[in-house]
Structure formats: C-alpha cells, structure tokens
Design an enzyme around this catalytic site. Sequence first.
Site, PDB file in Angstrom:
ATOM      1  N   GLU A  59      -2.568 -17.991-114.490  1.00 31.11           N
ATOM      2  CA  GLU A  59      -2.405 -19.292-115.145  1.00 31.11           C
ATOM      3  C   GLU A  59      -3.040 -19.141-116.516  1.00 31.11           C
ATOM      4  O   GLU A  59      -4.264 -19.054-116.621  1.00 31.11           O
ATOM      5  CB  GLU A  59      -3.117 -20.397-114.362  1.00 31.11           C
ATOM      6  N   CYS A  93     -10.108 -24.197-119.495  1.00 32.21           N
ATOM      7  CA  CYS A  93      -8.646 -24.209-119.497  1.00 32.21           C
ATOM      8  C   CYS A  93      -8.065 -25.439-118.815  1.00 32.21           C
ATOM      9  O   CYS A  93      -6.883 -25.702-118.945  1.00 32.21           O
ATOM     10  CB  CYS A  93      -8.115 -22.943-118.839  1.00 32.21           C
TER      11      CYS A  93
END
Length: 188
Positions: A59, A93
Amino acid sequence: FRKTGLPADLIASVHVGHDVVRRLIDTRAVDYISFTGSVEGGREVYQAASRQLLDMGLELGGKSAAIVFDDADLDAAVAGAMASKYRNTGQTCVCANRLLVQDGIYDRFVEGLAKRVQSLKVGPGSDESSSQGPLIDAAALAKVEAAEVKAPPGAGGAPPREPVPVAAPEKEEDEAPPETQRSAPSPA
C-alpha cells in the site's frame, strides 16, 4: 486471534525501518510481506522480497480523503478530521490529505476545524505543551513550504514564527505518481 484456535505465532507484525526489513527477508524466515508506506520504501521492499519470490502486498503513497456529509455530527466530524490529519504531525500514510465537505455543513465545519487547528502549538517534541512536533526532515519542511494552500479565508495556516528544529536532511522521496497496491506473483 487466540479464540479461533489458530497458532499464536501464525502472523507476526513488525514495525521497523527498511534495513531491518531487508535482513528479515534475507533470512527467509517470512512467507509474506505486507508493507504500507512511501513509494520509495515500497520499491526497496519489493526488490528485496522479489529476490526471494515472496508474496507481498504493498500500500503505497496514500492520498486518502475524509468525507463529511451534511447529516454528520459536527463535533465528531471536526474531532475525526483533527485526529486523521494531525496524527504524528500529519506524517503517516493514513492521514487524510483531503477533506471533502458537503455544502450544507461546510461553513460550520470550516469554522470548527479552524478553531481547533489554531489551538495547536507547534514546538519541539521535548516541550510537553507542544501538540505538533517538527517535520521529519528538511525535505519534508521544503514540501510543506512549497505546497499551494487552498484553505478558505479565515481558516488560519500561518507557519510558526520561531523555527522548529528538524532532523538532518535525508535522501529525498521519489516524486513518482503514487501506486495504491501491487502484488508480486505467487511462486510456482
């Protein structure tokens, strides 16, 4: 997890830097890598894991949005936006990079959010009265200073008057377009 009857050591979650990840991969003690982080970090993990033909999930370069609808609980929406955007000084993130707010609640949301943001105190992490610490390095500071601010009038956003110490500059992050997920082929 224990209630399922599966072995306690079936899944291990390790939160470490890139150098440790490479060493773990090279030991061949892992069967699957799941990485969430920067595009640059994902490339390093991908290269190391692909040499061992490990399955992986990446990811990378998250650009998540927080969405606020007209029927939202205003206080909860502001609190959620604050937690999402300002966790770890906005340097994770999973922090929201965009706030999408429906017209009917927009003005009240911006007013509430601006009030909360203006109450933040930027300062060194060693100062207990600080609610926001310094950015991770000089490159991160340069990105923030170069960013185009699209805040509505009256929302604030002035940088602190006193410079906040930052870590020594490190290698700049790759500016390639973010990739959201990529998996290596399963070994045959």
